[in-house]
Write a protein that holds these residues in place. Structure first.
Motif, short mmCIF file in Angstrom:
data_model
loop_
_atom_site.label_atom_id
_atom_site.label_comp_id
_atom_site.label_asym_id
_atom_site.label_seq_id
_atom_site.Cartn_x
_atom_site.Cartn_y
_atom_site.Cartn_z
N UNK A 332 0.84 -1.19 0.00
CA UNK A 332 0.00 0.00 0.00
C UNK A 332 0.88 1.24 0.00
N UNK A 333 0.57 2.16 -0.92
CA UNK A 333 1.19 3.48 -0.89
C UNK A 333 2.59 3.56 -1.45
N UNK A 334 3.09 2.52 -2.06
CA UNK A 334 4.45 2.52 -2.62
C UNK A 334 4.39 2.13 -4.09
N UNK A 335 3.64 2.87 -4.88
CA UNK A 335 3.44 2.52 -6.28
C UNK A 335 4.75 2.55 -7.07
N UNK A 336 5.56 3.58 -6.86
CA UNK A 336 6.83 3.66 -7.58
C UNK A 336 7.77 2.53 -7.17
N UNK A 337 7.81 2.22 -5.89
CA UNK A 337 8.66 1.12 -5.44
C UNK A 337 8.19 -0.21 -6.01
N UNK A 338 6.89 -0.39 -6.14
CA UNK A 338 6.36 -1.63 -6.71
C UNK A 338 6.81 -1.78 -8.16
N UNK A 339 6.77 -0.69 -8.91
CA UNK A 339 7.21 -0.77 -10.31
C UNK A 339 8.70 -1.11 -10.40
N UNK A 340 9.51 -0.52 -9.52
CA UNK A 340 10.95 -0.81 -9.55
C UNK A 340 11.20 -2.26 -9.16
N UNK A 341 10.45 -2.76 -8.18
CA UNK A 341 10.62 -4.15 -7.75
C UNK A 341 10.22 -5.11 -8.87
N UNK A 342 9.15 -4.79 -9.59
CA UNK A 342 8.77 -5.63 -10.73
C UNK A 342 9.89 -5.67 -11.77
N UNK A 343 10.45 -4.51 -12.06
CA UNK A 343 11.52 -4.44 -13.05
C UNK A 343 12.77 -5.16 -12.56
N UNK A 344 13.11 -4.98 -11.28
CA UNK A 344 14.30 -5.64 -10.73
C UNK A 344 14.13 -7.15 -10.70
N UNK A 345 12.92 -7.63 -10.41
CA UNK A 345 12.69 -9.08 -10.41
C UNK A 345 12.80 -9.65 -11.81
N UNK A 346 12.34 -8.91 -12.80
CA UNK A 346 12.42 -9.41 -14.17
C UNK A 346 13.85 -9.43 -14.68
N UNK A 347 14.62 -8.39 -14.33
CA UNK A 347 16.00 -8.28 -14.82
C UNK A 347 17.04 -8.77 -13.82
N UNK A 348 16.59 -9.20 -12.62
CA UNK A 348 17.48 -9.71 -11.58
C UNK A 348 18.53 -8.66 -11.19
N UNK A 349 18.04 -7.53 -10.71
CA UNK A 349 18.88 -6.43 -10.26
C UNK A 349 18.87 -6.33 -8.74
N UNK A 350 19.94 -5.73 -8.18
CA UNK A 350 20.01 -5.51 -6.74
C UNK A 350 19.13 -4.30 -6.38
N UNK A 351 18.69 -4.27 -5.13
CA UNK A 351 17.84 -3.17 -4.67
C UNK A 351 18.28 -2.77 -3.26
N UNK A 352 18.40 -1.47 -3.04
CA UNK A 352 18.65 -0.91 -1.71
C UNK A 352 17.45 -0.03 -1.37
#
Length: 761
Positions: A332-352
């Motif tokens: 809830x309330x983290x729409x931009x973070x959700x989009x980045x997480x979707x992209x990172x999961x697809x491309x297997x990127x690190x996240x901080x």
């Protein structure tokens, strides 16, 4: 139940055969006539029949004979021969095709429908084309499904080879509402065009498809939504699939809206869940029963679709709110973070991720693992070292094969020890028989004692006697059998051994009781997260050495396991580098980031994303809907509190606004807000009410004050009492001195003097 024999019919002309149940795999037909030289390979009889076009009754007799054949081997062969009996060109071929199209046996009509596509797409005179086109249209409504699919292949062939003529003929058909079978064939004919790569041709075909749906009042083209748009187009061109589905959903025709509902497939949902949710909400407001039935079918195909829909505006309790099943949809309330997480999961990127506690960092990390597919997971197996015993070998096998490796090793050991086991078993049996014989004949207890001692000695000796070639049994470090998604490992607060792997201490290091070194090896969190997600919250708790080792692991994607406990025998053991290819997700606050190793943060910035999570979100209808769903999620997650009434949910939303500190925002620190939801539910449970009401939420606020608020409240209470006392004194002074009534002598008791007290003593 056996397979349908017609399913084995081959794609003889490169188009669709009767066995292809999924029309989305339909390629563009390229039905080329085999050359005479190639035809000679079929045998002398085939060449003779192919040239003898006067044997038209034989051609019809073969078609009639194949009508009753359903054998999976005979039917394909017969249809291929039937196609080869048709002459290769000239007016005789066109005449035979027209006659085959009117025969009562479906194999004849099937062959005609397949071959007419090639002739229609060729450069023919308008009158000849009109005759073949009329025959093809007549076959479009054939009662046999395979014939109708062959007509669709011919339509696709015409659209590919002669688009101008196809557009002209299709426009003429739409001018007068076409027949049911023709619409169905036109829908299937569009599928091969999706992979042609011609943008103009694709959009033109989809425009014709939409026009066909507008004139369709029977729903005969039911494949248009679920097949053409929801599957094939959603896989290749999701943007175009969404645009077309939204256009259909916005129309005022229930038939077109019905096709839009059927286009809501799991393939379309995976491409853009938010856009699919808006489509579902738009169609949910339609009252046509066919549209509602199609929506129920869409929910059966994609259960997450209903959970993404907006909660109904007229809900009475949270029990009416659909809940998402995936973690990423529960954030809830983290729409931009959700989009980045979707992209990172697809491309297997690190996240901080950096943010305040309770803003959803751990949920986003777990959702990332849920989004990653489990297509290539591995089991890790450790085996004895080939060069040195203190260097065990760690290798990766496919998920599910680790147990097989262990079972094979146990079978080899059992086979190697079978001879020794037989000898010792025979010796113990002989000792028991001899002891029993002397016991019965001599009636002496000494024989029993000797027999028991002999068996014990043999058992002890068996432990020290091994086969010439000892077969060690590997150890399964990581088992991923049956896992449906990528593994998620939360390594928050782990020490070095738990994070990087360790080797256990062996108290029995000699005398035949020692444990093989490879059985002492234990996998660390980085190895457990192989092909998955490693999450570490409060990254500042990691030592500098652990951060350096973590940096080496993510660089090399392999890291050896060694003993890390001082004074342990495991410090002498070091395995070969073990696979640890994981996606790292770190979390914390800005103070934690300042304590990170510079090289580790540089690795994340170079191969991933840095996110600062939101602490508040604006007050909009969408965010209010998210908070409603949040309350329903917390109730379902707790499982012990009743549902909330609408006014109780509104009270929670108002509390979220107050905690944000801004009149037009809501707080996103939802963990603390969830505590208020549970406290209100506890009060309702104690009261015995079936639903949580607004009064329970108001009362729960007093029970959920923080320690700081409680201390501040208690420190302010004496101050308020002091101020009240001072106010009363000032009031007395303003009113003047008080007049006391005279006291009687009997009411006053004077204290005795010390002298008199002493006299009394």
């Amino acid at each position: 139940m056996g397979a349908d024999p017609r399913d084995a019919v081959p794609r003889g002309c490169g188009g669709r055969g009767p066995g292809d149940r999924d029309p989305s795999r339909l390629p563009a037909p390229r039905c080329a006539r085999p050359s005479p030289a190639a035809s000679t390979r079929g045998g002398v009889g085939a060449v003779a029949l192919e040239g003898a076009v006067v044997f038209r009754p034989l051609l019809f007799a073969v078609a009639a004979a194949l009508d009753g054949v359903r054998h999976p081997a005979i039917l394909p062969f017969g249809l291929q021969r039937l196609e080869r009996l048709v002459p290769s060109g000239g007016p005789e071929r066109l005449s035979i095709l027209q006659e085959l199209a009117t025969r009562p046996h479906w194999p004849a009509r099937y062959v005609a429908a397949r071959l007419i596509g090639t002739e229609s797409a060729a450069t023919l005179a308008d009158d000849t084309f009109a005759d073949l086109w009329a025959a093809l249209i007549a076959l479009a409504d054939d009662p046999e499904r395979f014939v109708r699919e062959a007509v669709a292949a011919s339509f696709a062939e015409l659209w590919v080879r002669d688009p101008e003529r196809a557009d002209r003929e299709w426009a003429a058909l739409l001018a007068d509402p076409p027949q049911v079978g023709l619409r169905r064939a036109a829908v299937l004919a569009i599928v091969p065009l999706l992979g042609q790569g011609n943008e103009a041709r694709l959009k033109a075909a989809l425009a014709w498809l939409t026009q066909a749906l507008w004139v369709d009042r029977t729903g005969a083209s039911r494949q248009a939504g679920a097949l053409v748009v929801g599957r094939a187009l959603a896989a290749d061109r999701p943007d175009l699939a969404f645009a077309l589905t939204e256009q259909w959903a916005a129309s005022d025709q229930p038939t077109v809206q019905w096709h839009a509902a059927r286009a809501l497939t799991p393939q379309l949902l995976d491409q853009d869940p938010d856009r699919a949710r808006r489509l579902y909400g738009l169609l949910q407001r339609q009252t046509d029963p066919r549209v509602q039935r199609a929506l129920r079918g869409a929910i059966k195909r994609a259960p997450d679709l209903a959970s993404l829909a907006e909660p109904p505006e007229d809900y009475e309790t949270t029990a009416d709110i659909p809940l998402p099943t995936r973690l990423v949809d529960q954030v809830i309330g983290q729409d931009q973070a959700v989009e980045i997480v979707r992209l990172a999961a697809q491309q297997k990127r690190f996240v901080l991720m950096v943010g305040e506690p309770g803003t959803g960092k751990s949920m986003l990390a777990a959702a990332m693992a849920e989004l990653m597919p489990a297509v290539s997971l591995d089991d890790l197996v450790v085996e004895p070292g080939t060069e040195a015993r203190i260097s065990p070998v760690v290798r990766a096998v496919r998920a599910g094969e680790g147990e097989q490796v262990l079972a094979q090793a146990r079978a080899r050991r059992a086979q190697a020890n079978s001879g020794i086991n037989f000898l010792f078993g025979f010796a113990m049996l002989a000792a028991a028989i001899i002891s029993g014989y002397f016991t019965l004949t001599q009636r002496s207890a000494l024989a029993v004692l000797v027999g028991v001692i002999s068996v014990i000695v043999l058992l002890v000796l068996r432990r020290f006697v091994q086969a010439t070639t000892r077969v060690p049994i590997p150890k399964l470090l990581v088992n991923r059998e049956g896992l449906t998604h990528a593994p998620f490992v939360d390594a928050t607060g782990f020490h070095a051994g738990a994070l990087l792997g360790d080797v256990r201490h062996d108290p029995f290091q000699s005398g035949g009781y020692e444990t093989p070194p490879h059985e002492l090896v234990e996998a660390g969190a980085i190895h457990l997260a192989h092909k998955g997600v490693l999450f570490i919250d409060e990254v500042s708790t990691l030592s500098v050495e652990s951060q350096q080792s973590l940096l080496t692991a993510i660089q090399e994607k392999r890291f050896p396991i060694s003993g890390r406990t001082l004074g342990s025998s495991g410090t002498m053991i070091r395995s070969t580098p073990a696979p640890c290819d994981f996606v790292m997700v770190l979390a914390g606050n800005m103070q934690d980031v300042e304590k990170m190793h510079p090289a580790l943060r540089s690795r994340i910035r170079g191969y991933g994303y840095e996110l600062y999570l939101q602490e508040t979100m604006p007050d909009t209808p969408h965010t209010r809907t998210q908070l409603v769903r949040f309350v329903a999620q917390e109730i379902a997650r707790d499982g012990t509190i009743p549902a909330f009434r609408r006014e109780a949910v509104e009270a929670i939303i108002e509390e979220a606004r107050l905690r944000s500190g801004h009149p037009h925002h809501f707080t996103v620190r939802l963990r603390e807000l969830g505590g208020l939801v549970r406290a209100a539910g506890d009060l309702a449970s104690v009261d015995g009410t079936a639903l949580v009401e607004a009064r329970h939420v108001i009362a729960a606020r007093e029970n959920t004050h923080t320690l700081e608020e409680q201390i501040a409240h208690r420190s302010e209470a004496p101050r308020e009492q002091s101020l009240a006392s001072q106010g009363r004194d000032v009031q007395r002074q303003a009113d003047g001195p008080a007049t006391l009534p005279p006291a009687s002598s009997s009411d006053v008791e004077l204290p005795a003097s010390p002298r008199r007290q002493g006299v009394r003593r």
